[in-house]
Design an enzyme around this catalytic site. Sequence first.
Site, PDB file in Angstrom:
ATOM      1  N   GLU A   1       0.853  -1.178   0.000  1.00  0.00           N
ATOM      2  CA  GLU A   1       0.000   0.000   0.000  1.00  0.00           C
ATOM      3  C   GLU A   1       0.891   1.230   0.000  1.00  0.00           C
ATOM      4  OE1 GLU A   1      -2.056   3.318   2.231  1.00  0.00           O
ATOM      5  OE2 GLU A   1      -0.159   2.347   2.502  1.00  0.00           O
TER       6      GLU A   1
ATOM      7  N   CYS B   1      -4.653  -3.619   2.191  1.00  0.00           N
ATOM      8  CA  CYS B   1      -3.938  -4.698   2.900  1.00  0.00           C
ATOM      9  C   CYS B   1      -4.153  -6.069   2.269  1.00  0.00           C
ATOM     10  CB  CYS B   1      -4.404  -4.757   4.357  1.00  0.00           C
ATOM     11  SG  CYS B   1      -4.317  -3.170   5.185  1.00  0.00           S
TER      12      CYS B   1
ATOM     13  N   HIS C   1      -6.509 -11.000   9.051  1.00  0.00           N
ATOM     14  CA  HIS C   1      -5.778  -9.755   8.826  1.00  0.00           C
ATOM     15  C   HIS C   1      -5.750  -9.015  10.161  1.00  0.00           C
ATOM     16  CE1 HIS C   1      -4.328  -5.954   7.665  1.00  0.00           C
ATOM     17  NE2 HIS C   1      -5.483  -5.342   7.854  1.00  0.00           N
TER      18      HIS C   1
HETATM   19  N1  CAA Z   1      -8.994  -0.479  29.340  1.00  0.00           N
HETATM   20  C1  CAA Z   1      -9.377  -1.492  28.538  1.00  0.00           C
HETATM   21  N2  CAA Z   1     -10.053  -1.312  27.359  1.00  0.00           N
HETATM   22  C2  CAA Z   1     -10.347  -0.047  26.992  1.00  0.00           C
HETATM   23  C3  CAA Z   1      -9.972   1.053  27.799  1.00  0.00           C
HETATM   24  C4  CAA Z   1      -9.269   0.806  29.009  1.00  0.00           C
HETATM   25  N3  CAA Z   1      -8.886   1.788  29.796  1.00  0.00           N
HETATM   26  N4  CAA Z   1     -10.403   2.162  27.157  1.00  0.00           N
HETATM   27  C5  CAA Z   1     -11.032   1.786  26.025  1.00  0.00           C
HETATM   28  N5  CAA Z   1     -10.992   0.437  25.926  1.00  0.00           N
HETATM   29  C6  CAA Z   1     -11.522  -0.398  24.850  1.00  0.00           C
HETATM   30  C7  CAA Z   1     -12.854   0.086  24.322  1.00  0.00           C
HETATM   31  O1  CAA Z   1     -13.925  -0.340  25.122  1.00  0.00           O
HETATM   32  C8  CAA Z   1     -12.853  -0.541  22.927  1.00  0.00           C
HETATM   33  O2  CAA Z   1     -13.208  -1.889  23.030  1.00  0.00           O
HETATM   34  P1  CAA Z   1     -14.380  -2.502  22.081  1.00  0.00           P
HETATM   35  O3  CAA Z   1     -13.816  -2.444  20.683  1.00  0.00           O
HETATM   36  O4  CAA Z   1     -14.553  -3.867  22.586  1.00  0.00           O
HETATM   37  O5  CAA Z   1     -15.563  -1.613  22.233  1.00  0.00           O
HETATM   38  C9  CAA Z   1     -11.378  -0.516  22.526  1.00  0.00           C
HETATM   39  O6  CAA Z   1     -10.646  -0.285  23.731  1.00  0.00           O
HETATM   40  C10 CAA Z   1     -11.021   0.612  21.566  1.00  0.00           C
HETATM   41  O7  CAA Z   1     -11.501   1.791  22.117  1.00  0.00           O
HETATM   42  P2  CAA Z   1     -12.249   2.858  21.203  1.00  0.00           P
HETATM   43  O8  CAA Z   1     -13.303   2.174  20.377  1.00  0.00           O
HETATM   44  O9  CAA Z   1     -12.647   4.038  22.009  1.00  0.00           O
HETATM   45  O10 CAA Z   1     -10.978   3.258  20.297  1.00  0.00           O
HETATM   46  P3  CAA Z   1     -10.838   4.369  19.218  1.00  0.00           P
HETATM   47  O11 CAA Z   1     -12.140   4.767  18.644  1.00  0.00           O
HETATM   48  O12 CAA Z   1      -9.970   5.438  19.777  1.00  0.00           O
HETATM   49  O13 CAA Z   1      -9.985   3.578  18.109  1.00  0.00           O
HETATM   50  C11 CAA Z   1     -10.124   2.298  16.089  1.00  0.00           C
HETATM   51  C12 CAA Z   1     -10.294   2.287  17.604  1.00  0.00           C
HETATM   52  C13 CAA Z   1     -11.268   3.062  15.472  1.00  0.00           C
HETATM   53  C14 CAA Z   1     -10.094   0.889  15.572  1.00  0.00           C
HETATM   54  C15 CAA Z   1      -8.780   3.010  15.764  1.00  0.00           C
HETATM   55  O14 CAA Z   1      -7.703   2.321  16.314  1.00  0.00           O
HETATM   56  C16 CAA Z   1      -8.526   3.182  14.270  1.00  0.00           C
HETATM   57  O15 CAA Z   1      -9.081   4.069  13.629  1.00  0.00           O
HETATM   58  N6  CAA Z   1      -7.629   2.332  13.687  1.00  0.00           N
HETATM   59  C17 CAA Z   1      -7.284   2.420  12.275  1.00  0.00           C
HETATM   60  C18 CAA Z   1      -8.310   1.745  11.397  1.00  0.00           C
HETATM   61  C19 CAA Z   1      -8.310   0.252  11.544  1.00  0.00           C
HETATM   62  O16 CAA Z   1      -7.336  -0.356  11.960  1.00  0.00           O
HETATM   63  N7  CAA Z   1      -9.429  -0.380  11.163  1.00  0.00           N
HETATM   64  C20 CAA Z   1      -9.542  -1.806  11.199  1.00  0.00           C
HETATM   65  C21 CAA Z   1     -10.411  -2.347  10.097  1.00  0.00           C
HETATM   66  S1  CAA Z   1      -9.809  -1.772   8.526  1.00  0.00           S
HETATM   67  C22 CAA Z   1      -8.498  -2.805   8.180  1.00  0.00           C
HETATM   68  O17 CAA Z   1      -8.346  -3.820   8.768  1.00  0.00           O
HETATM   69  C23 CAA Z   1      -7.516  -2.375   7.137  1.00  0.00           C
HETATM   70  C24 CAA Z   1      -6.315  -1.844   7.813  1.00  0.00           C
HETATM   71  O18 CAA Z   1      -5.364  -2.556   8.041  1.00  0.00           O
HETATM   72  C25 CAA Z   1      -6.293  -0.425   8.200  1.00  0.00           C
END
Ligand code: CAA
Length: 389
Positions: free
Chosen positions: A79, A111, A233
């Site tokens: 990518e 990916c 993945h």
């Molecule tokens: N202790 C334990 N767990 C905690 C916590 C704490 N103190 N605080 C939060 N958490 C948990 C939340 O409850 C949540 O768990 P669930 O998913 O079970 O609900 C988890 O941690 C993540 O918290 P948030 O949902 O609040 O996290 P976020 O919104 O800040 O970020 C994300 C999560 C959106 C995936 C972000 O990491 C992101 O944008 N990542 C990039 C995109 C990505 O990787 N997407 C994946 C699918 S796309 C793909 O696979 C292609 C690729 O490679 C990119």
Amino acid sequence: MSVGIDDISFYTSNFYLDLKSLADVHNIDEEKFYLGIGQEKMGIVAADEDVVTMAANAALPLLESIEKDSISTLMFATETGIDQSKAAGVYVHRLLGLSNRCRVVELKQACYSATAAIQMACALVARDPEKKVLVVASDIARYDLNSSGEATQGCGAAAILISANPRLLEIHPESGHYTEDVMDFWRPNYRSTALVDGKYSTKIYLKSLKQAWQHYQEVSGAEFEQMDYFCYHLPFTRMAEKSQSQLARYTKSECSAEQLSAKIDPSLHYNRIIGNSYTASMYIGLVSLLDNAEEDLSGKRVAFFSYGSGCVAEFYTGTVMPGYQQFLHREQHRQLLDQRTELSYPEYLELYNFEYPTDGDEHHFPEQTKGQFRLEGINQHKRIYSVRG
Ligand code: CAA
């Protein structure tokens, strides 16, 4: 005749940031990263490292036990393309000293493209079983600072040799696919960081899993319970847990929570401390499974779910070959990971903000990588690669 993975190895940078450092700077609980997304560390590329040097470093160990001339094709999945025109694999071809009769091509679909490369490689080998195809998947996952994706950065490359009568894993001919035009993660040509709709991307990932599984089941008739292990993945390792429980629910699996975890856990060790490496992620997961599973995997069926945002997904399976253990590069992988240097947050920022000059003048980059190959500099818009002494 069986066709599949004859050899596999990975490479990642010698620098990493512990996500605790990121959590401290952002004043959030580190457990959000360690537990919530299942990531501990993320690999950060050195200034003199790119997808080419990482790919060549990953592929080097594979050339030790084969005739280089037997490689008819090199497929480079990424990518993180470095040129709109020239395939990054052409540089790798030279660095590895492959035959001028070996063709080279670059493939892109976020990916997913390494999986497309592997399926095409299997078809090429089936047509000419004397030949082997080298697939390299190499990526640097970069998101904006302070974005939700920042903690899911990483870097790495996987090199996968496809041959007839493979030593590691026979790939079964059936596979299930799913394609849909969506905007969950993308990177326009003028950007060095990805744009992502994070929550939406995880939903689309899970939808694609269901759809690709359905197609796979239609063509293969296989059941969830027949899969001994899963390699998903891995944008972050928690995604594998979400995927596994969704697929188990969907297929009405009777596996206990412990049994479901046991089918994915060995594949997660390396990614948890490397981070996302886009095209390479799932295949680093496979290396992790082969290197770290406690039981003998001979004859075990491994399921693969490959996902590339945008999106294209594929579900396929393979069977681990008897005697595979003697062909692993386990010790090399362990050393690579053990000998990395932890970065402080300011050091991470310095590497993050390093930009390749675009003025066409001659520039040399600091020697930072410990890999065999390095990006020495750029002169007249041409990348200069060298072998470290
Ligand atoms: N202790 C334990 N767990 C905690 C916590 C704490 N103190 N605080 C939060 N958490 C948990 C939340 O409850 C949540 O768990 P669930 O998913 O079970 O609900 C988890 O941690 C993540 O918290 P948030 O949902 O609040 O996290 P976020 O919104 O800040 O970020 C994300 C999560 C959106 C995936 C972000 O990491 C992101 O944008 N990542 C990039 C995109 C990505 O990787 N997407 C994946 C699918 S796309 C793909 O696979 C292609 C690729 O490679 C990119």
